[in-house]
Enzyme design. Structure first.
Site, short mmCIF file in Angstrom:
data_model
loop_
_atom_site.label_atom_id
_atom_site.label_comp_id
_atom_site.label_asym_id
_atom_site.label_seq_id
_atom_site.Cartn_x
_atom_site.Cartn_y
_atom_site.Cartn_z
N ASN A 10 -28.10 -14.56 22.26
CA ASN A 10 -28.09 -13.08 22.14
C ASN A 10 -28.90 -12.36 21.10
O ASN A 10 -29.67 -13.37 20.06
CB ASN A 10 -27.02 -12.86 20.32
CG ASN A 10 -26.61 -11.14 20.41
OD1 ASN A 10 -28.23 -10.46 20.40
ND2 ASN A 10 -26.07 -11.52 18.86
N LYS A 12 -31.05 -9.76 20.26
CA LYS A 12 -30.64 -8.85 19.10
C LYS A 12 -31.59 -8.08 19.08
O LYS A 12 -32.22 -7.71 19.88
CB LYS A 12 -30.11 -10.17 17.30
CG LYS A 12 -29.20 -11.02 17.96
CD LYS A 12 -29.23 -11.29 15.84
CE LYS A 12 -27.95 -12.19 15.85
NZ LYS A 12 -26.98 -12.28 14.75
N HIS A 96 -19.52 -7.67 18.23
CA HIS A 96 -20.50 -9.13 17.52
C HIS A 96 -20.21 -8.23 15.74
O HIS A 96 -20.00 -7.81 15.02
CB HIS A 96 -21.86 -8.68 17.75
CG HIS A 96 -22.54 -10.12 17.21
ND1 HIS A 96 -23.30 -9.88 16.45
CD2 HIS A 96 -23.43 -11.18 17.79
CE1 HIS A 96 -23.69 -10.83 15.93
NE2 HIS A 96 -23.57 -11.74 17.10
N GLU A 98 -21.83 -8.16 13.55
CA GLU A 98 -23.16 -7.48 12.86
C GLU A 98 -23.04 -5.28 13.45
O GLU A 98 -23.15 -4.52 12.70
CB GLU A 98 -24.78 -7.20 13.50
CG GLU A 98 -25.40 -8.73 12.87
CD GLU A 98 -26.03 -9.72 13.53
OE1 GLU A 98 -27.04 -9.58 14.80
OE2 GLU A 98 -26.28 -11.03 12.83
N GLU A 168 -17.05 -16.72 16.27
CA GLU A 168 -18.60 -16.87 15.53
C GLU A 168 -18.25 -16.45 13.58
O GLU A 168 -17.93 -15.20 13.26
CB GLU A 168 -19.22 -15.48 15.50
CG GLU A 168 -19.49 -15.96 16.96
CD GLU A 168 -21.34 -15.29 17.16
OE1 GLU A 168 -21.97 -15.97 17.99
OE2 GLU A 168 -21.65 -13.69 17.23
N GLY A 174 -27.02 -16.54 11.24
CA GLY A 174 -27.84 -16.14 11.04
C GLY A 174 -28.60 -17.39 9.17
O GLY A 174 -29.77 -16.57 8.45
N SER A 214 -25.56 -20.49 13.84
CA SER A 214 -26.51 -20.70 13.49
C SER A 214 -26.46 -21.73 14.36
O SER A 214 -27.12 -23.36 13.68
CB SER A 214 -26.15 -21.68 12.19
OG SER A 214 -26.64 -20.29 11.02
C1 PEP Z 1 -24.99 -14.82 16.83
O1 PEP Z 1 -25.79 -13.68 16.56
O2 PEP Z 1 -24.17 -14.57 17.27
C2 PEP Z 1 -25.27 -15.80 16.42
C3 PEP Z 1 -24.64 -16.44 15.82
O3 PEP Z 1 -27.07 -15.82 15.20
P1 PEP Z 1 -27.38 -17.27 14.86
O4 PEP Z 1 -27.37 -18.40 16.23
O5 PEP Z 1 -29.00 -17.17 14.94
O6 PEP Z 1 -26.71 -17.19 13.57
#
Ligand code: PEP
Length: 255
Positions: A10, A12, A96, A98, A168, A174, A214
């Site tokens: 992803n 973003k 997601h 966000e 997640e 992040g 992450s």
């Molecule tokens: C994501 O945006 O789905 C995500 C898991 O981000 P990151 O890997 O940067 O934590």
């Protein structure tokens, strides 16, 4: 039932047009032929068509980070499932964190999008996960259960073939924090049991559940080796072809 690993990037709201072309080139070079893991990337909307041309002929699937549930009309700034398919997308990430917590999307809105995406022939990665304060308050299972239940409302058993769930934990996205293998496995197992309750044992066994938060080459192996972790949804580490390839390799190396 063995489930094929599914690893998605992803991107973003990142990359310029030039960076996006270089990243895609690096991914196609390293991963374009990988057949034993399903691979997918979700670049920013404005670059979808360009990336679509670059991944054509490779095994890397193209998808979007969001969509709207109407076909067309006066919905300023929105993008329909048909438009996504038109530029070569075969999947969409919905729910997601966000979009939930920065943009304010509700479970009900996400559900409308899930239904529309599936009806229009896109597969869906439905992302779910609890906030840090919800985990600290012992609400993780309830929060995730509701997100899955409402997100899948009205989705038929046959349509579940087009659904991947992504757990997640928001506190791990992040932040460099990763759920411990035990924390991830607990929630994944609960989600699989829930899918069994909502549908049937066969669907529960076949549904893939990605972990996100992450994920990087150094921690991918222990997460991808977990019984109920069937892949990863990767943010930051998907912006470097080498890192994304490292995660994929870690998955391929899981015995
Ligand atoms: C994501 O945006 O789905 C995500 C898991 O981000 P990151 O890997 O940067 O934590």
């Amino acid at each position: 039932m063995p489930r094929k690993l599914y690893i998605a990037g992803n991107w973003k709201m990142n990359t310029s047009l030039a960076e996006c072309a270089a990243l895609t080139e690096g991914l196609v070079e390293r991963l374009g032929d990988v057949a034993d893991v399903d691979l997918a990337i979700a670049p920013p909307f404005v670059y979808l068509q360009a990336v679509g041309r670059q991944v054509q002929g490779s095994r890397i699937a193209l998808g979007a980070q969001n969509m709207f549930y109407e076909d067309n009309g006066a919905y300023t700034g929105e993008t329909s499932a048909a438009m996504l398919k038109d530029v070569g997308c075969c999947f969409v990430i919905l729910g997601h964190s966000e979009r939930r917590h920065v943009i304010g999307e509700t479970d009900e809105l996400i559900n409308r999008k899930v239904l529309k995406a599936l009806a229009d022939g896109l597969t869906v990665i439905l992302a779910v996960g609890e906030l840090l304060e919800q985990r600290q308050a012992g609400q993780t299972m309830d929060v995730v259960r509701r997100q899955v239940q409402v997100g899948l409302e009205g989705v038929g058993v046959a349509e579940m073939a087009g659904v991947t769930l992504a757990y997640e934990p928001v506190w791990a996205i992040g932040t460099g924090e990763t759920a411990s293998p035990a924390q991830a496995q607990d929630v994944h197992a609960m989600i699989r049991t829930l899918v069994g309750d909502l549908y049937d044992a066969e669907t529960a066994a076949a549904t893939r559940i990605q972990y996100g938060g992450s994920v990087k080459p150094s921690n991918a192996a222990e997460l991808l080796a977990l019984d109920d972790v069937d892949g990863a949804l990767v943010g930051g580490a998907s912006l470097k072809a080498e890192d994304f390839a490292g995660i994929v390799q870690a998955g391929r190396d899981v015995p």
